[in-house]
Design a protein around this motif. Structure first.
Motif, PDB file in Angstrom:
ATOM      1  N   MET A   1      95.445  80.016   5.348  1.00 46.01           N
ATOM      2  CA  MET A   1      94.346  79.965   6.111  1.00 46.01           C
ATOM      3  C   MET A   1      94.227  81.451   6.487  1.00 46.01           C
ATOM      4  O   MET A   1      93.009  81.988   6.815  1.00 46.01           O
ATOM      5  CB  MET A   1      94.665  79.331   7.322  1.00 46.01           C
ATOM      6  N   ASN A   2      94.998  82.480   6.343  1.00 45.34           N
ATOM      7  CA  ASN A   2      94.778  83.676   6.843  1.00 45.34           C
ATOM      8  C   ASN A   2      95.173  84.682   5.647  1.00 45.34           C
ATOM      9  O   ASN A   2      94.701  85.855   6.099  1.00 45.34           O
ATOM     10  CB  ASN A   2      95.928  84.004   7.854  1.00 45.34           C
ATOM     11  N   GLY A   3      95.737  84.435   4.698  1.00 46.91           N
ATOM     12  CA  GLY A   3      96.047  85.334   3.587  1.00 46.91           C
ATOM     13  C   GLY A   3      97.194  86.467   4.086  1.00 46.91           C
ATOM     14  O   GLY A   3      97.185  87.391   3.055  1.00 46.91           O
ATOM     15  N   THR A   4      98.022  86.003   5.140  1.00 47.73           N
ATOM     16  CA  THR A   4      98.919  87.110   5.462  1.00 47.73           C
ATOM     17  C   THR A   4     100.251  86.683   4.940  1.00 47.73           C
ATOM     18  O   THR A   4     100.369  85.399   4.331  1.00 47.73           O
ATOM     19  CB  THR A   4      99.103  87.419   6.640  1.00 47.73           C
ATOM     20  N   GLY A   5     101.212  87.470   4.707  1.00 48.92           N
ATOM     21  CA  GLY A   5     102.517  87.079   4.137  1.00 48.92           C
ATOM     22  C   GLY A   5     102.515  87.222   2.728  1.00 48.92           C
ATOM     23  O   GLY A   5     101.820  87.917   1.989  1.00 48.92           O
ATOM     24  N   SER A   6     103.511  86.623   2.081  1.00 47.29           N
ATOM     25  CA  SER A   6     104.032  86.697   1.033  1.00 47.29           C
ATOM     26  C   SER A   6     103.512  85.516   0.080  1.00 47.29           C
ATOM     27  O   SER A   6     103.751  84.380   0.553  1.00 47.29           O
ATOM     28  CB  SER A   6     105.602  87.048   0.495  1.00 47.29           C
ATOM     29  N   ALA A   7     102.655  85.491  -1.139  1.00 53.61           N
ATOM     30  CA  ALA A   7     102.032  84.411  -1.732  1.00 53.61           C
ATOM     31  C   ALA A   7     103.278  83.704  -2.392  1.00 53.61           C
ATOM     32  O   ALA A   7     103.159  82.602  -2.594  1.00 53.61           O
ATOM     33  CB  ALA A   7     100.983  85.133  -2.648  1.00 53.61           C
ATOM     34  N   SER A   8     104.237  84.313  -3.022  1.00 55.87           N
ATOM     35  CA  SER A   8     105.218  83.970  -3.619  1.00 55.87           C
ATOM     36  C   SER A   8     106.217  83.173  -2.590  1.00 55.87           C
ATOM     37  O   SER A   8     106.636  81.951  -3.083  1.00 55.87           O
ATOM     38  CB  SER A   8     106.298  84.886  -4.473  1.00 55.87           C
ATOM     39  N   LYS A   9     106.457  83.335  -1.472  1.00 57.88           N
ATOM     40  CA  LYS A   9     107.193  82.870  -0.464  1.00 57.88           C
ATOM     41  C   LYS A   9     106.394  81.695  -0.094  1.00 57.88           C
ATOM     42  O   LYS A   9     107.035  80.525   0.241  1.00 57.88           O
ATOM     43  CB  LYS A   9     107.414  83.720   0.675  1.00 57.88           C
ATOM     44  N   ALA A  10     105.196  81.708  -0.073  1.00 57.40           N
ATOM     45  CA  ALA A  10     104.203  80.475   0.402  1.00 57.40           C
ATOM     46  C   ALA A  10     104.403  79.361  -0.518  1.00 57.40           C
ATOM     47  O   ALA A  10     104.644  78.377  -0.226  1.00 57.40           O
ATOM     48  CB  ALA A  10     102.736  80.933   0.584  1.00 57.40           C
ATOM     49  N   LEU A  11     104.583  79.753  -1.723  1.00 59.76           N
ATOM     50  CA  LEU A  11     104.467  78.691  -2.789  1.00 59.76           C
ATOM     51  C   LEU A  11     105.926  78.194  -2.895  1.00 59.76           C
ATOM     52  O   LEU A  11     106.269  76.845  -3.045  1.00 59.76           O
ATOM     53  CB  LEU A  11     104.311  79.535  -4.151  1.00 59.76           C
ATOM     54  N   ASP A  12     106.929  79.173  -2.944  1.00 60.53           N
ATOM     55  CA  ASP A  12     108.436  78.870  -2.722  1.00 60.53           C
ATOM     56  C   ASP A  12     108.696  77.899  -1.566  1.00 60.53           C
ATOM     57  O   ASP A  12     109.513  76.735  -1.730  1.00 60.53           O
ATOM     58  CB  ASP A  12     109.385  79.996  -2.707  1.00 60.53           C
ATOM     59  N   TYR A  13     108.269  78.001  -0.568  1.00 62.80           N
ATOM     60  CA  TYR A  13     108.461  77.451   0.539  1.00 62.80           C
ATOM     61  C   TYR A  13     107.929  75.854   0.521  1.00 62.80           C
ATOM     62  O   TYR A  13     108.773  74.865   1.080  1.00 62.80           O
ATOM     63  CB  TYR A  13     107.849  77.998   1.839  1.00 62.80           C
ATOM     64  N   VAL A  14     106.738  75.819   0.003  1.00 64.02           N
ATOM     65  CA  VAL A  14     106.048  74.395   0.101  1.00 64.02           C
ATOM     66  C   VAL A  14     106.830  73.504  -1.032  1.00 64.02           C
ATOM     67  O   VAL A  14     106.985  72.324  -0.887  1.00 64.02           O
ATOM     68  CB  VAL A  14     104.652  74.533  -0.163  1.00 64.02           C
ATOM     69  N   ASN A  15     107.235  74.455  -2.063  1.00 65.17           N
ATOM     70  CA  ASN A  15     107.902  73.691  -3.090  1.00 65.17           C
ATOM     71  C   ASN A  15     109.442  73.284  -2.937  1.00 65.17           C
ATOM     72  O   ASN A  15     109.717  72.334  -3.541  1.00 65.17           O
ATOM     73  CB  ASN A  15     107.993  74.505  -4.510  1.00 65.17           C
ATOM     74  N   ASN A  16     110.060  73.850  -1.961  1.00 62.95           N
ATOM     75  CA  ASN A  16     111.217  73.552  -1.489  1.00 62.95           C
ATOM     76  C   ASN A  16     111.156  72.170  -0.765  1.00 62.95           C
ATOM     77  O   ASN A  16     111.896  71.247  -1.223  1.00 62.95           O
ATOM     78  CB  ASN A  16     111.649  74.298  -0.421  1.00 62.95           C
ATOM     79  N   VAL A  17     110.225  71.752   0.006  1.00 62.02           N
ATOM     80  CA  VAL A  17     109.779  70.514   0.614  1.00 62.02           C
ATOM     81  C   VAL A  17     109.484  69.749  -0.511  1.00 62.02           C
ATOM     82  O   VAL A  17     110.102  68.299  -0.508  1.00 62.02           O
ATOM     83  CB  VAL A  17     108.699  70.569   1.651  1.00 62.02           C
ATOM     84  N   ARG A  18     108.528  70.066  -1.485  1.00 57.26           N
ATOM     85  CA  ARG A  18     108.395  68.924  -2.438  1.00 57.26           C
ATOM     86  C   ARG A  18     109.314  68.544  -3.387  1.00 57.26           C
ATOM     87  O   ARG A  18     109.587  67.655  -3.921  1.00 57.26           O
ATOM     88  CB  ARG A  18     107.107  69.524  -3.398  1.00 57.26           C
TER      89      ARG A  18
END
Length: 558
Positions: free
Chosen positions: A452-469
């Motif tokens: 929503m905001n483009g802040t933080g790390s793109a790789s972390k954002a993907l890793d974090y949701v994939n941990n859950v999935r």
């Protein structure tokens, strides 16, 4: 026997914090605050009084499930703290249909509520009665310098902040009183943004004091610590733009809090993420092991939860409500085919199931563990909602159970299902704790803030949701899947029935209006629904409150 918090119902509590409820002033005060002066109390005495602040989340009153309610004139079951929140945040959305025509409930399901709805009044009253009890404890203990009591004050402040968060989220503006206010002073109504700003500062201060005064301190079972406070704060900041009419962007600070929590939980559990290895165990009678202070510290995914025990914490809300309402003993086309004993309970209510649109969230991957216990077509349940009052017209959602998880923490399908104990356990009251905030939510909040905001790390954002999935047994996302619609759906799949759905839909502008439809939305009694107006994104201030407080203002258009 699992650990538990036993609520004091007589003696010291009766003297120090004897409360009465009235519509005219829900900011309750002690009948006589001088009966037990704080200077004469021991640390154990303070703990006994603090238990009422915690008990306000679990119980309806002080005399058992069939006794008096803390809120006068209201049903003790429906006005229990988390059941009231469930009615506001889940009944009003695509996730659930309550098939009985209980007073005011159909209005919530069909989005036709008004300012006289008794369940809205019950929710407002419950929140403010809890705030009052917390204020009283803080007032009583604030001057005590014992480290144990100082920590209790921080906990009481966190509990009070939790209730003020729900005021901001559900009602927007509201009455505002603190422990420092003069006893008996008339309450003042404050704006949504005012209470948001106070909460932001209050939670920051609580976090700082927890970290500085109690570094590395282990949170006791059933109590709240730094993890829970930061998770609440992250949720507040995730919704900052909604709560402040776009005056505050909290996404980046939300991510910082998420990172702090995640760092403390790395190294154990599922793929060393700190998540519990098995999703369904988080909602079983053994889930105390995943709570703060639980027996499995490597997988303390539940950052803040409410303990339940079948002997000591009996209530017609909490997890009892979530398990009983979702189950039945059915052997017909109308009820479907189900035995409540298969889920560890013997008093099913047969009244709560899914909408078609919610069920469709799981269409993409039939191996999703998160819906693995549902009763579907093979059990005689239809996905479509054609008959409002028929239990089998809608999948039977089984998320919370009263079953014992496998002691090795592994799936055990050869031993009577994933829990390893089959239908042998069937109790009247449940032992299942209720999660309020989980580590999985923290991972998803970070990812949403990035989207929503483009802040933080793109790789972390993907890793974090994939941990859950990955934990759910579904395919991993690629960068192209990081969209607002996808993260909203993923939150729905992961966090359903955990009190966040209305908030999430409002934040994504899919609650009111026509951007997203579900069965019976807007009182359209068919499977598709219709839009309703955006002023209903927040609830009205109850008529009884306005009558008693003539200076208070109603929310717009009610």
């Amino acid at each position: 026997m699992k650990a538990y918090i036993k609520i004091l119902t007589a003696g010291l509590f009766g003297a120090a914090m004897s409360l009465t409820s009235c519509v005219g002033d829900l900011d309750l005060e002690p009948n006589d605050p001088n009966l037990v002066p704080g200077s004469s109390l021991t640390e154990a005495d303070y703990q006994n009084v603090l238990n009422k602040c915690y008990g306000g989340l679990a119980y309806s009153g002080q005399t058992g499930p069939n006794g008096d309610c803390d809120i006068s004139g209201l049903d003790g079951g429906t006005s229990q703290y988390t059941r009231a929140l469930f009615m506001m945040n889940e009944f009003t959305t695509d996730e659930v249909i309550w098939i009985h025509a209980d007073l005011g409930v159909v209005d919530l399901i069909t989005n036709t509520w008004g300012k006289d709805n008794p369940n809205i009044f019950g929710t407002y009253s419950r929140l403010y009665s809890h705030i009052a009890v917390c204020n009283d404890f803080i007032r009583l203990a604030n001057s005590n310098t014992q480290p144990g009591v100082r920590k209790m004050v921080l906990e009481a402040r966190a509990l009070r902040a939790l209730s003020y968060y729900w005021v901001v989220d559900i009602f927007g503006q509201g009455s505002f009183t603190l422990d420092s206010d003069e006893l008996g002073a008339a309450p003042e109504q404050k704006s949504r943004e005012f209470i948001f700003n106070w909460l932001d500062k209050e939670l920051t201060d609580i976090e700082t004091q927890f970290a500085e005064e109690f570094p590395g301190d282990k949170t006791e079972y059933g109590r709240v610590g730094l993890d829970g406070v930061q998770a609440l704060h992250a949720r507040l900041l995730l919704n900052a733009q909604v709560y402040t009419a776009n005056n505050v962007n909290g996404y980046e600070r939300c991510q910082k809090l998420c990172e702090d929590i995640i760092a403390r939980h790395q190294g154990g559990g599922f793929d060393n993420t700190g998540l519990a290895k098995h999703y369904m165990y988080l909602f079983s009678a053994s889930n105390d092991r995943y709570m703060p202070g639980g027996s499995n510290p490597a997988e303390n995914e539940i950052l803040w939860g409410i303990p339940y025990d079948h002997q000591y914490t009996q209530a017609y809300g909490g997890t009892q409500f979530l398990i009983s309402a979702a189950t039945c003993n059915g052997n017909s086309a109308e009820d479907g085919f189900m035995s409540s004993a298969d889920y560890g309970i013997n008093n099913p209510w047969k009244c709560m199931h899914a909408t078609e649109q919610f069920s469709n969230k799981f269409n993409d991957d039939p191996n999703d563990i998160r819906c693995s216990e549902w009763c579907m077509e093979s059990n005689g349940y239809n996905k479509a909602n054609k008959k409002y009052s028929q239990f089998s017209d809608g999948y039977a959602v089984i998320k919370f159970t009263n079953l014992i998880a496998g002691q090795d923490g592994e799936w055990a399908p050869e031993n009577g299902g994933i829990y390893g104990n089959g239908p042998a356990r069937a109790e009247t009251w449940v032992d299942t704790d209720l999660p309020l905030f989980r580590l999985a939510d923290v991972y998803l909040m970070y990812t949403e803030a990035y989207i929503m905001n483009g802040t933080g790390s793109a790789s972390k954002a993907l890793d974090y949701v994939n941990n859950v999935r990955r934990r759910a047994g579904v395919s991993e996302w690629t960068a192209g899947n990081l969209t607002a619609d996808n993260i909203l759906d993923e939150r729905c799949r992961e966090l359903y029935w955990e009190l966040s759905r209305r908030t999430d839909l409002v934040r994504h502008k899919k609650f009111s209006g026509s951007a997203y439809m579900w069965a019976y939305k807007g009182n359209q009694l068919n499977q598709k629904g219709q839009s309703f107006r955006s002023y209903m994104d927040i609830m009205p201030i109850p008529t009884n409150i306005l009558a008693a407080q003539p200076t208070f203002k109603q929310n717009p258009n009610y």
